[in-house]
Every structure is written in C-alpha cells, then in structure tokens.
Write an enzyme that holds these catalytic residues in place. Structure first.
Site, mmCIF file in Angstrom:
data_model
loop_
_atom_site.group_PDB
_atom_site.id
_atom_site.type_symbol
_atom_site.label_atom_id
_atom_site.label_comp_id
_atom_site.label_asym_id
_atom_site.label_seq_id
_atom_site.Cartn_x
_atom_site.Cartn_y
_atom_site.Cartn_z
ATOM 1 N N ASP A 109 0.820 -1.202 0.000
ATOM 2 C CA ASP A 109 0.000 0.000 0.000
ATOM 3 C C ASP A 109 0.857 1.255 0.000
ATOM 4 O O ASP A 109 2.069 1.208 0.218
ATOM 5 C CB ASP A 109 -0.887 0.018 1.245
ATOM 6 N N TYR A 181 7.151 -10.141 6.592
ATOM 7 C CA TYR A 181 6.942 -8.717 6.841
ATOM 8 C C TYR A 181 7.480 -8.360 8.220
ATOM 9 O O TYR A 181 7.412 -9.164 9.153
ATOM 10 C CB TYR A 181 5.451 -8.368 6.788
#
Length: 379
Positions: A109, A181
């Site tokens: 994003d 992540y």
C-alpha cells in the site's frame, strides 16, 4: 486493490511479457549475426546467469528492489499516480529503449516500505543502430547497474538490489514460497525523531512485550483470519497459515552510543585485542555488543543539553506463504493493544473466533510496515 501480502489468489490479470508488439525479424539466412558484447559488459557479470533464455529474442529477469514507500501511491499501477511499478518500468524503458511490463510478487500500500520486493520482467534486446538485429541478452549485473542509473535520477527512493536470469515460465507472484513482513514500533513519550518520520509507528505508552509474545502464540498456525481481513479483500478463503508471529526488542536503527557506552565498548575491545590468538584472529573493527542490554532511557540521566531521550524499538515479524488484505497491519494493531493493556491475551482469542473485522483493534498505520523478504526456489 492494493494489499499487504501478495496472495496469489488475489492476483489481477497481468501480462508476463512486454505489451508492445514484437518486431519481425528477417529470415535466418538474411539476418546478420548477433553483435558481440563489449568487453566491459561481459566482465564480472557471471552471477545469476543460470536461467539465461535459450530464446535469443527474450530474456526473463527476476528483479529484487528496495524502496521507501512514503512518496509512492503503492506498488501497483494506478492512473495519474507515482507507483513503484510505474517508476521501475520507466527506468527499464530508458535502459532498453522499449516499453516493458513488470509483475510484482507482492503488493504494498501507499506508505509501506520494502527491504526486498521481487518482480519479473521480460526484456527483448534489439540493436538501436539496426532495429532488425537481435543481440545477446544483457548480463544480470549490467541490468542492475543500468536500471539503478536511471532510478537514481528519479527521487532516489528505490534501488535494484539483485537481478537473476530465470526461465520464461517463472512467475514472481505464483512461484513465491514465503513472504516475511516486519513492523517497527517506537515506544516512548518523546515526539518521534525527524529521522524516523514515516519509518515507524510512534506509540507513546510503554509496551508489555511479554504479553504481546503470549498473544502471538494464540495467532500462530492455521486459522480463519476473517477478523484480520479488511473489507474489499478478494481472497477466496480467509483461512491462512501463519508460520511466524514474533515481537523482538532491538536497538533503534539510528543508534549512536553515548560517551559512557563508547568508553565501555573501547575498554572491552582493548581487552579482546590483548587476548587475540593467531588461530582465532578478530577483525580490527570487531565490536562485541552481546553484553549490552536494551534499557529504557539508559543514558538519559547523563545526557546534557541538546540530547533527546531514546525510544524503545520493537519489531513485529509475520511470516507466511501469503496474507489477506491488510492482515499484517490488523495483527499489529491487536498486538499493540495487548502491549498497552487496552485488551488482554484472552481477548485476542475472542477476536480471532469472532471472525469479523469489526471485533479487531484499529489497524496499524502503513508507515511502520516493511516487506522483508520473498522466498523462492530459483532454478
């Protein structure tokens, strides 16, 4: 739709080859021989050649990039927006003189960073002097240096860190075995440092890391993660297997030792130098920090004017083959709430079983999220 994890089931239709029509070659009997590469191009670029294409026209490259996501509107192509893929495609276009189509392994994003996001691109190397002449594919090292040359002229917030030649059917998204992540949280009442702006989530409260670790154990494994699935997620199933979810306290990335710490380190290094042996020689710049413990504001009491108090830095790591839309940031939001005491560890199990995103804590902001690695079995 952008997403945290690059779930293969969420992949939008994308071209695996350049969108431009291929140039028609003359018949083999009339085509000139491929031009020999200059010596400067051939030297020192052997690494990553194993997947060199047998097709003299097109070579597929696997490309790893790092970027600061602050000024990008995400990684995927969007009209009238600066995105990672559009900037990278433009750099390739300037390098080879024709447009390319790039497919990323994982979507990020706006504001999300990447230590290593991976894509594939097909390159047809055609002579600029003789348009009908097909040349030998570029070596991976040449591709990395040339593309970086053009990227550094454009903001300088994205860099190619690795390039490999792969077979024509190797897909960066679908061949990914695992994604990792990391999420950075800086805890402490002081305002966030200018150097950390948009690089971490600032949480003013103290965090109970032991409670956060217990909450992680509740979430690891295969579950229905509907409570950690943002509206608009296109995955066919909310069931995912979370292989790792951990919380680690680390030194802040911009960490400069105080005068007391420097004296302590130099003293230890001095004693180490006296005990060196020829069999276990240590490098001249060796520094053993294993004895150092991370204490809250450990040097605040001896700081003079003009020195800021330090934050405590926590890294939350999530590892899985794929993730739901915003799953990592929703998980971090819940763990942060556990750390501040807003909810308990037992509440985490209740949220998981609720199977509704409305039960979860507010989602963590994008600025602290980093795509760490994408794992492959590269042929």
């Amino acid at each position: 739709m952008k997403e945290d994890g690059g779930d293969p089931s969420l992949a939008m239709p994308s071209s695996d080859s350049p969108t431009q029509p291929k140039r028609i070659l003359d018949s083999p009997s009339e085509s000139p021989k491929p031009q020999k590469l200059p010596r400067s191009v051939e030297e020192g670029c052997g690494e990553g050649r194993e997947g060199m294409s047998q097709n003299p026209r097109v070579q597929r490259y696997l490309v790893a990039v790092e970027y600061i996501g602050t000024r990008f509107s995400g990684s995927q192509r969007q009209p009238n927006c600066r995105t990672v893929v559009s900037v990278l495609e433009d750099a390739f276009h300037k390098f080879i003189g024709q447009p390319v189509s790039i497919s990323f392994s994982s979507r990020t994003d706006a504001g999300v960073h990447a230590l290593s996001n991976v894509c594939h691109v097909d390159v047809e190397r055609i002579s600029k002097r003789k348009p009908g002449e097909v040349l030998t594919p570029h070596e991976p090292g040449v591709v990395r240096r040339a593309v970086n040359h053009f990227l550094q002229k454009c903001e300088g917030d994205i860099t190619v860190i690795d390039v490999r030649c792969v077979p024509a059917d190797f897909h960066a998204r679908f061949k990914a075995l695992e994604r990792t992540y990391h999420y950075r949280i800086l805890s402490g009442p002081e305002p966030l440092s200018t150097f950390e702006k948009d690089r971490a989530w600032h949480v003013p409260e103290e965090l109970d890391i032991l409670a956060m670790k217990k909450a992680c154990s509740t979430l690891i494994g295969s579950h229905d993660f509907s409570s950690f699935r943002a509206t608009g997620c296109q995955a066919k199933s909310p069931i995912k297997t979370l292989d790792e979810l951990s919380v680690t306290e680390v030194l802040p990335s911009l960490y400069f030792p105080s005068i007391m710490e420097r004296s302590e380190m130099e003293s230890l290094n001095g004693s180490l130098s006296c005990s060196k042996t020829s069999d276990h020689e240590l490098p001249a710049n060796y520094l053993d920090t294993s004895h150092m413990s991370i204490q809250k504001n450990s040097t605040d009491c001896c700081q003079g004017f003009g020195h800021r108090s330090r934050h405590r830095c926590y890294v939350i790591t999530a590892r899985a083959r794929s993730f739901l839309y915003h799953q990592v940031r929703l998980l971090v939001g819940v763990l942060k709430s556990v750390g501040t005491g807003e909810i308990t560890v037992s509440d985490v199990e209740r949220i998981l079983n609720a199977k509704s995103v409305t039960a979860a804590s507010p989602m963590a902001p994008a600025c602290g999220l980093y795509l760490g690695t994408v794992k492959y079995d590269i042929p």
